[in-house]
Design a protein around this motif. Structure first.
Motif: not given
Ligand code: 1HA
Length: 271
Positions: A29-32, A71-76, A93-95, A117-120, A140-142, A147-150, A174-176
């Motif tokens: 939950p610390h990274v959604h 929130s999808g793949g951990d970007q870190s 491996n999420v595929l 969001i995203g892969g989530g 979606q955020t790709g 990124s993108f998931d086609g 956008d977010q819905y």
């Molecule tokens: O596209 C793919 C793939 C495609 C093909 C094949 C495989 C795939 C596999 C995965 C994916 C993807 O998932 S790409 C998309 C990845 N995800 C994102 O771009 C979403 C990133 N997160 C956000 O945009 C926002 O966090 C949020 C809209 C979900 C929530 O915003 P909010 O309420 O302002 O919270 P936020 O402060 O941003 O987040 C809380 C904590 O969680 C933050 O950490 P902190 O600053 O407290 O240390 C934030 O960095 C962390 N966090 C959130 N989402 C992620 C994350 N850390 C790592 N990865 C994340 N995805």
């Protein structure tokens, strides 16, 4: 609602309800509830257990904490060529998990509170049903994060919400909210957060009262229409399963084992 742990993992919870429900919950939950290769590996393992365990009829997929489904793949841990685990190997491996959710012959219900969001988001899309809390947010955020998931993320999403809406979701990022998701057919129901688990379990209990073979056939039939040869394989596999239950198929096997000619003459040639 009483849950007992089926197996301990590092990044997910895996629990059982005696009515026949398994609950797989991302526990970051610390990274959604962003997933790493390990999170996904653990979900795949839990799904395999769900497939084999005859006590389990329905699976709930969710995230811990009430603020995020996933929130999808951990970007870190995203590196050169994929998401990198402790073995230093980049993976997508999420595929594999997406395919597994679609092909497991039991209904999978996404229970979505907060961010999907995203892969989530794609994970809830590939589930058979989605039940959302009022605080759910979808998107979606790709194209924002490189990124993108086609795969199912694009083509199956388009089957769910239509081509125009799917392109909007991916091109604008956008977010819905939950109501908007309901209006576009992206989720089945919206309930207050405090009713989310109760409602999801109610839906599961309703499905558990139904004929498991009928649900299994329907799931593979819905998939077959979309999944080409892989979809037909699934549906046909179920036809084979049903055939194996018949005396006609058993005559073939028995004749082979008894080293005699099979006698299929008594079996009807239906019109
Ligand atoms: O596209 C793919 C793939 C495609 C093909 C094949 C495989 C795939 C596999 C995965 C994916 C993807 O998932 S790409 C998309 C990845 N995800 C994102 O771009 C979403 C990133 N997160 C956000 O945009 C926002 O966090 C949020 C809209 C979900 C929530 O915003 P909010 O309420 O302002 O919270 P936020 O402060 O941003 O987040 C809380 C904590 O969680 C933050 O950490 P902190 O600053 O407290 O240390 C934030 O960095 C962390 N966090 C959130 N989402 C992620 C994350 N850390 C790592 N990865 C994340 N995805």
């Amino acid at each position: 609602i009483q849950w007992e742990t089926i197996k301990e993992y590092q990044e997910i919870l895996f629990q059982f309800h005696e009515a026949g429900i398994a609950k797989i919950s991302i526990n970051r939950p610390h990274v959604h509830n962003a997933f790493t290769p390990l999170t996904v590996k653990e979900m795949i393992d839990a799904m395999n257990i769900c497939r084999d365990d005859e006590r389990i009829g329905v699976i709930i997929l969710t995230g811990e904490g009430g603020r995020a489904f996933c929130s999808g793949g951990d970007q870190s841990v995203r590196g050169h060529g994929g998401y990198i685990g402790t073995d230093a190997v980049p993976r997508l491996n999420v595929l594999d998990l997406q395919k597994q959710i679609r092909s497991i012959p039991k209904p999978v219900v996404a229970m979505v509170a907060g961010w999907a969001i995203g892969g989530g988001h794609v994970l809830h899309v590939v589930c058979d049903l989605s039940i959302a809390a009022e605080n759910a947010r979808f998107g979606q955020t790709g194209p924002n994060v490189g990124s993108f998931d086609g795969g199912f993320g694009a083509s199956y999403l388009a089957r769910v919400v239509g081509q125009k809406k799917a392109r909007e979701i991916w091109f604008l990022c956008d977010q819905y909210n939950a109501q908007e998701a309901l209006d576009m057919g992206l989720v089945n129901k919206v309930v207050p957060l405090e009713k989310l688990e109760e409602t999801t379990v109610e839906w599961c209990l309703k499905m558990l009262e139904k004929s498991p073979l009928a649900l299994r056939m329907l799931k593979s039939a819905f998939n077959a229409e979309l999944d080409g040869q892989a979809g037909i394989q699934e549906l046909a596999g179920n036809a084979t399963l049903l055939y194996y239950l018949s005396d006609e198929a058993k005559e073939g096997k028995n004749a082979f084992l008894e080293k005699r000619k099979p006698d299929f003459s008594k079996f009807p040639k239906f019109p």
